[in-house]
Structure formats: C-alpha cells, structure tokens
Motif scaffolding. Structure first.
Motif, PDB file in Angstrom:
ATOM      1  N   CYS A  34       0.867  -1.128  -0.161  1.00  0.00           N
ATOM      2  CA  CYS A  34      -0.448   0.139  -0.191  1.00  0.00           C
ATOM      3  C   CYS A  34       1.017   1.456   0.315  1.00  0.00           C
ATOM      4  O   CYS A  34       2.043   1.673   0.323  1.00  0.00           O
ATOM      5  CB  CYS A  34      -0.906  -0.215   0.920  1.00  0.00           C
ATOM      6  SG  CYS A  34      -1.851   1.176   1.157  1.00  0.00           S
ATOM      7  N   VAL A  35       0.766   2.302  -1.102  1.00  0.00           N
ATOM      8  CA  VAL A  35       1.094   3.492  -0.774  1.00  0.00           C
ATOM      9  C   VAL A  35       0.089   4.667  -0.771  1.00  0.00           C
ATOM     10  O   VAL A  35      -1.203   4.305  -1.014  1.00  0.00           O
ATOM     11  CB  VAL A  35       2.473   3.356  -2.124  1.00  0.00           C
ATOM     12  CG1 VAL A  35       3.246   2.446  -2.459  1.00  0.00           C
ATOM     13  CG2 VAL A  35       1.496   3.662  -3.586  1.00  0.00           C
ATOM     14  N   PRO A  36       0.663   5.512  -0.614  1.00  0.00           N
ATOM     15  CA  PRO A  36      -0.282   7.312  -0.953  1.00  0.00           C
ATOM     16  C   PRO A  36      -0.648   7.306  -1.593  1.00  0.00           C
ATOM     17  O   PRO A  36      -0.340   6.602  -3.468  1.00  0.00           O
ATOM     18  CB  PRO A  36       1.328   8.265  -0.587  1.00  0.00           C
ATOM     19  CG  PRO A  36       2.010   7.582   0.743  1.00  0.00           C
ATOM     20  CD  PRO A  36       2.241   6.244  -0.273  1.00  0.00           C
ATOM     21  N   LEU A  90       0.353   5.475  -6.763  1.00  0.00           N
ATOM     22  CA  LEU A  90      -0.378   4.424  -6.846  1.00  0.00           C
ATOM     23  C   LEU A  90      -0.037   4.067  -8.391  1.00  0.00           C
ATOM     24  O   LEU A  90      -0.214   2.306  -8.656  1.00  0.00           O
ATOM     25  CB  LEU A  90      -1.519   4.160  -6.056  1.00  0.00           C
ATOM     26  CG  LEU A  90      -2.192   2.453  -6.723  1.00  0.00           C
ATOM     27  CD1 LEU A  90      -1.377   1.346  -6.456  1.00  0.00           C
ATOM     28  CD2 LEU A  90      -4.145   2.490  -6.376  1.00  0.00           C
ATOM     29  N   PRO A  91      -0.446   5.165  -9.277  1.00  0.00           N
ATOM     30  CA  PRO A  91      -0.319   4.968 -10.604  1.00  0.00           C
ATOM     31  C   PRO A  91       1.080   4.317 -11.211  1.00  0.00           C
ATOM     32  O   PRO A  91       1.031   3.528 -11.825  1.00  0.00           O
ATOM     33  CB  PRO A  91       0.054   5.970 -11.384  1.00  0.00           C
ATOM     34  CG  PRO A  91      -1.491   7.179 -10.529  1.00  0.00           C
ATOM     35  CD  PRO A  91      -0.806   6.499  -9.040  1.00  0.00           C
ATOM     36  N   ASP A 102      -8.381   3.496  -1.450  1.00  0.00           N
ATOM     37  CA  ASP A 102      -6.928   4.160  -0.289  1.00  0.00           C
ATOM     38  C   ASP A 102      -5.037   3.411  -0.723  1.00  0.00           C
ATOM     39  O   ASP A 102      -4.391   4.039   0.188  1.00  0.00           O
ATOM     40  CB  ASP A 102      -7.623   3.563   0.681  1.00  0.00           C
ATOM     41  CG  ASP A 102      -7.908   2.095   0.285  1.00  0.00           C
ATOM     42  OD1 ASP A 102      -7.398   0.672  -0.266  1.00  0.00           O
ATOM     43  OD2 ASP A 102      -8.443   1.003   1.171  1.00  0.00           O
ATOM     44  N   GLY A 103      -5.310   3.155  -1.686  1.00  0.00           N
ATOM     45  CA  GLY A 103      -3.527   2.722  -2.323  1.00  0.00           C
ATOM     46  C   GLY A 103      -3.133   1.424  -2.314  1.00  0.00           C
ATOM     47  O   GLY A 103      -1.866   1.130  -2.250  1.00  0.00           O
ATOM     48  N   ALA A 116       7.831  -0.061  -2.984  1.00  0.00           N
ATOM     49  CA  ALA A 116       6.360   0.618  -1.969  1.00  0.00           C
ATOM     50  C   ALA A 116       6.888   1.369  -1.061  1.00  0.00           C
ATOM     51  O   ALA A 116       6.442   2.423  -0.716  1.00  0.00           O
ATOM     52  CB  ALA A 116       5.677  -0.013  -1.611  1.00  0.00           C
ATOM     53  N   ILE A 117       7.987   0.456  -0.175  1.00  0.00           N
ATOM     54  CA  ILE A 117       8.342   1.095   0.595  1.00  0.00           C
ATOM     55  C   ILE A 117       8.788   2.546   0.930  1.00  0.00           C
ATOM     56  O   ILE A 117       9.133   3.297   0.865  1.00  0.00           O
ATOM     57  CB  ILE A 117       9.637   0.388   1.404  1.00  0.00           C
ATOM     58  CG1 ILE A 117       9.182  -0.888   2.789  1.00  0.00           C
ATOM     59  CG2 ILE A 117      10.379   1.130   2.542  1.00  0.00           C
ATOM     60  CD1 ILE A 117       9.305  -1.560   3.199  1.00  0.00           C
ATOM     61  N   GLU A 118      10.168   2.711  -0.843  1.00  0.00           N
ATOM     62  CA  GLU A 118      10.408   3.695  -1.207  1.00  0.00           C
ATOM     63  C   GLU A 118       9.808   4.758  -1.275  1.00  0.00           C
ATOM     64  O   GLU A 118      10.251   5.676  -1.764  1.00  0.00           O
ATOM     65  CB  GLU A 118      11.598   3.050  -2.329  1.00  0.00           C
ATOM     66  CG  GLU A 118      12.628   2.552  -1.501  1.00  0.00           C
ATOM     67  CD  GLU A 118      13.731   2.048  -3.383  1.00  0.00           C
ATOM     68  OE1 GLU A 118      13.262   2.199  -4.187  1.00  0.00           O
ATOM     69  OE2 GLU A 118      14.507   1.396  -3.139  1.00  0.00           O
TER      70      GLU A 118
END
Length: 619
Positions: free
Chosen positions: A489-491, A495-496, A521-522, A550-552
């Motif tokens: 999950c990301v902001p 996401l795109p 919600d990403g 994703a973490i980056e």
C-alpha cells in the motif's frame, strides 16, 4: 585434538555434546565427564584418562549421530511423506536448517559459558524476538502436555493428533513460506477452554498458535519446529447479542464476517459490519492481521473504531476485557488497539464487540480504460470531489484479471478485456444519480471507453463476487500452476507509478500475473503464477522488489495481509529500528516466555542493513 569450541544441540532427545579446546568433554545426557591435560609429564593415569576421553568422545559423537538421524531426520522425512500424501507443503531440509530455531545448532564459547549442566530444554532455542532467552519444552514435555489437554478438554473431537490434521493446520496451500506441522490441534468452544490450554502451554513451555478461518497468506498460523499447540477457534462462532438500538453486537472470535452480515439480514436488521476481507475470514483473524477489504475507502480498516472492545486471554492465563460498550472513551490509552495487528503474539482474542453501521442502498458500475495508469488517476480525482463520500468501493482489475474471470466461466456474458474499475455507489436514488454523473464525466476525461451500471441486483452481486474470488479465478486459468499473492500500500498519488512499474517488472521477468486493488486507499494485490522451483525463485525476487518499491514511495510492505513470517525482514526499513524495538519491548513485557505465536511479526535479532540508509546496526 579439537581446535574449535563446539556445541551440538539436538532438540528431540535433549542430547547435549560439548567439546572444548582443553579437551574437557561432557556428554550431558549421561553426566559422564572426562578431562585430559598435557601440562605435565605423562603418567599411566594420563594414559587411562586419554583412553577414557577417546571412548567418551566416540560415545558422544555416536549419540549425537543417533539422535540426529532418529530425532531429527526421521520426523522431517515422515512429515514430508505425509505432506505429499495430503498434497501440502513443508519446508525443505535446507530451508529448515536456515531458520533461526533449527533443531541442530553449533555455537561458540560464549554460548557454552551459559549452558546449564542438565542439558535439558533450557539450553535450546534462542528465539529472534526477545532479548532474554526463552526456552521451550522437550518432546517428552509435548507428550505430557497432550495428555493433560485430553484430561482438561475430554469432549469428543477436541484433541487432534492425526498427522494430516496437524499439517493442514500448520500450513496453507496458498503460502510459500517455510512451515511446520503442529504437535496437537485443540478445538475450543469458550474463553474458559482457551484459558485451560494457555495454562498447560505455559506449564510445559509449549508454543501456542491460534487459528481461525486459515485464510491468511503470510505464514501466520504455521507450527513451531520444537512442537506447538494449535488452538482452533473456528467452533467459537456464536453471536451472543445484537443491540440494534446501539448499533453493535457481541460475538465470539471464530464468527465469520459473512455469517454475521447474513444473520443481520435474516433478522431484518438494517445494519451491517463493513469490514470485508477474503471469504471465510473470522473476527479473531481480522483483528490479528488488522484487516480491511473492499469497503475500506468508505469505512476504513480494522484499526478504525469498528471493534469497541475485545476479550483476550493473556499468556499469563489472565482474561481481560479492554473497555466497555460505549461508543467512545477517554479512560486511558486504547488497549483494544494493542491487539489489532499483533497477529496473536500478545494474546488470544476470544470475544469482541463490533460496531455496526446502517446498510445504505447501492448501485454497482463498471468503467474500462486503455491502461492501468489512467484508471488509477481517475479514482484520485473522483474521491477528491464533493461526491467522494458516496463511493463505498472502487476496485481495480487489470486486463489479465478480466481474462481470468472470463476463462473461469464465472460470468454468463464475458467482459471486454481491458483494465477495469468496479464502483459501488451508495446513497439515496438522487445522490447515486448525481454521483454517477460526476463519475462518468471524470472517467471519460481519463480515456474510459465504457461505463455502465449493473442492470439487476443479481448482476451487481455477480460482479462483486467475481472481484472477491479473484485468487480462485487466477489459479483456475492456469491448470497446474500455483499462485503467490502479496499486497502493498502506498499514498494514493503514488499508486499509478507503482502499478505501472510493477506490471513492467513482472512482464520483464516473464511471469504471468493478475493485479487487483483497493485503489481508493492505495492498496493493491499482485497474484503471481509459477509452475516450478525456478519460477518460484523468480516470483520471490519480484515480490521482494515490489515491497522495496512500495517502501521507497513512503508506503508499507502490507496494507492488509499482515506480516507473519513472510514480511518480518522489511519492518526495520519501514518502521525504523526504534519503533521495532518498542514493539519487542511490549512483546517481552506481556509474553516473557515468548509462547504466543513465536517467530512471527517481530524481526529476529541480527545485523540489519537498511536499504534506505545503507548502514548496518544491531536490531
């Protein structure tokens, strides 16, 4: 004669061989000691001592070899044959030996200095999650615990030791992390039953793992290699009371969210519980993993206020209820949240009070796009309009997923194969009409080639069921293939890019996959297929790249699946060393013996190199 200080431990029979440079050899299991020193002239007594030493060493080595063969190798071989017969998975011997709690361990002098003279379980199993040294019971302790469990819970079908049952409760066909069968499965029916099991677990130092719907994917309910007790919570599925006027209900933790909502419908109560993870998930598992689901864009996740209180059995055997039934409280910090996302490592949830919400009329619509990036970008714009609160769900299914749904034969009329958004709009007929007009206008501005509503309630239900059963559709389209499912999950604004880079990466690796996501919600899921070990290694590497990607982007390694075994290695990068250390401190305070679901959630104590900072620290 022995240039290195070596200790050999074998758990199954608690044999202990210690050989030191001074030639001080101890066979702990029989207590015989021999000492040889060359600091003075040789005498006849020395010759006798040398002979004793050699005989003792040979005896020790022979004993260790015997224990290794029959206390370690044979059970693993037996378990592997049982797993093959049951068509389930067990870790390879190589994977087994790489675990931090493998049965055979070689240690240095610093460990020998702390060894007990008894050679029992106190010398075994340095576990990763605690700074102290918890110890676990021997095979004999496991047998005693099983006997005592049979006395404590004498009913029919409460205690199970059938190898197939033990393997099934300790592994999942849809998880590819190392797994172990349990020693015993205990079916419980009440909080009092759980207390009995926990007290026996603590008495004999046997790890205890709770299992509910068995739908988790990250190895949450796998067994522990020294032996473990699995508490099967699935029979604790009663709904105690429904307080319609207050909008809440109290139930046991083995109740499934689908059954709860069906019960409310059958009783004509216009309320529902909005958290909707995978089919079959139970309330206890949903709390443990901090779940969400398709409704999260409108109603949030398990970490919102949907659990007013929980009843928990602690490792001490004490039973606590975290708060009363009031909708809000400022009485201290919220201990309910302590157990949400703790994955059964702090306590076993036996009951919960759920907050309900009104069931609002909905309509289901579908929009299709030329690519994923346009689809995800449209969602961001829709949610930021005044009509965003009328979006109950918005789900992404990529073109591969649409192909899978068609091929699985789950629809009467096949869908066009394009990247697709499923919308669920809620509200009065007027608000749904106004919202749909805005949604249609925005999706068309992002290149949508098709926008239509489900014509009937049956068609709407069919569309949503196709989304909920994405995993089964994906597997069914490739006979003989297996599927690794992961989520990140990301902001929402990132996401795109994440979806685009992930699809590109999987295509470059030659891997077949589908992508579905709670794009509001990403959060998205990659379902990656493989047929052999070589492809499995490629899948594992691709998952690793996805998580770091994703973490980056300031995201998380898991939006709703949880950490379990599979994602512990990413926690330091995501949360930071001090946050992880705080989690471990809480764990140590509540469960100092590390009996509740050990080996899960908390990263092991080791040198950790942060991929962000490139520095090495002691975690």
């Amino acid at each position: 004669m022995f240039p290195l200080s070596t200790r050999v431990l074998t758990v199954r029979s608690c044999r202990y061989l210690s050989l030191r440079p001074s030639c001080y050899a101890t066979l702990r299991s029989c207590g015989s000691r021999y000492h040889y020193s060359t600091s003075r002239p040789t005498t006849q007594g020395d010759v006798l001592r040398v002979g004793k030493f050699v005989l003792g060493s040979l005896l020790a080595i022979g004993t260790s070899f015997y224990v290794f063969q029959y206390g370690y190798g044979l059970p693993i071989l037996t378990a592997r044959l049982e797993a093959i017969a049951a068509n389930t998975q067990i870790a390879s011997r190589g994977e087994f030996e790489e675990l931090p709690y493998a049965h055979l361990k070689i240690s240095g002098p610093e460990d020998l200095s702390n060894a007990s003279d008894t050679g029992g379980a106190s010398d075994l199993y340095r576990t990763p999650s605690t700074s102290s040294t918890p110890t676990y019971g021997s095979l004999e302790d496991v047998r005693k615990a099983i006997d005592e469990l049979r006395e404590a819970l004498p009913g029919n079908n409460c205690i199970h030791t059938n190898p197939v049952t033990l393997q099934a409760h300790g592994s999942s066909e849809n998880s590819y992390h190392p797994s172990f069968p349990h020693s015993v499965v205990v079916v419980v029916h009440s909080t009092e039953d759980v207390v009995k099991v926990v007290n026996i677990s603590r008495k004999y130092r046997i790890p205890i793992i709770a299992s509910g719907g068995a739908t988790s994917l990250e190895g949450h309910f796998s067994g522990f290699p020294s032996g473990s007790i699995c508490i099967d919570m699935s029979a604790m599925n009663r709904i105690f009371e429904i307080n319609e006027a207050d909008g809440d209900l109290c139930c046991q933790s083995g109740a499934r969210w689908e059954d709860i909502n069906q019960t409310l419908r059958e009783k004509g109560i216009p309320l529902f519980f909005p958290l909707d993870p995978g089919p079959g998930a139970t309330i206890g598992g949903m709390i443990g993993t901090g779940c969400s689901g398709t409704n999260a864009v409108r109603y949030g996740t398990a970490k919102a206020e949907w659990f007013l209180n929980v009843t928990v059995v602690l490792p001490s055997g004490k039973v606590i209820k975290t708060r009363r039934r009031a909708r809000k409280s400022s009485a201290g910090f919220d201990t309910t949240k302590l157990f949400i996302g703790a994955e059964g490592t702090l306590g076993i949830v036996t009951e919960a009070t759920l907050r309900l919400t009104p069931r609002i009329p909905t309509k289901v619509a579908m929009a299709q796009f030329p690519n994923v990036e346009k689809a995800v970008s449209a969602v961001q714009q829709i949610l930021n309009t005044p009509y965003g609160p009328h979006i109950q769900c918005v789900e992404l299914l990529d073109d591969h997923m649409m192909t899978a749904i068609n091929a699985a034969g789950m629809v009467d009329v096949p869908y066009p194969v394009q990247d697709t958004l499923f919308f669920k709009l809620q509200g009065s007929p007027e608000s749904i009409r106004e919202t749909s007009n805005v949604v249609q206008e925005i999706v068309q501005s992002h290149g949508s080639t098709r926008f239509e509503f489900a014509a009937t309630e049956e068609e709407a239900d069919e569309m949503w069921q196709n989304r909920k059963y994405a995993l089964f559709s994906t597997i069914s389209t490739h006979p003989g293939a297996k599927c690794w499912t992961t989520d990140v999950c990301v902001p929402v604004s990132r996401l795109p890019q994440l979806v685009y880079e992930t699809k590109e990466d999987l295509a470059k690796a030659g891997l077949k996959s589908t992508i579905v996501g709670h794009v509001g919600d990403g959060n998205f899921h990659a379902l990656i297929l493989f047929k052999d070990d070589e492809e499995l290694r490629s899948v594992s590497a691709a998952v690793h790249r996805l998580i770091h990607r994703a973490i980056e982007m300031d995201g998380t390694c898991t939006g709703e699946h949880g950490v379990g075994v599979g994602k512990t290695e990413y926690l330091v990068d995501e949360l930071g060393e001090d946050t992880v250390e705080l989690m471990k401190t809480i764990k140590n305070a509540i469960d100092p013996l590390n009996l509740f679901n050990p080996g899960k959630l908390y990263p092991e104590n080791r040198k950790v190199k942060s991929s962000k900072r490139g520095e090495t620290t002691e975690d």
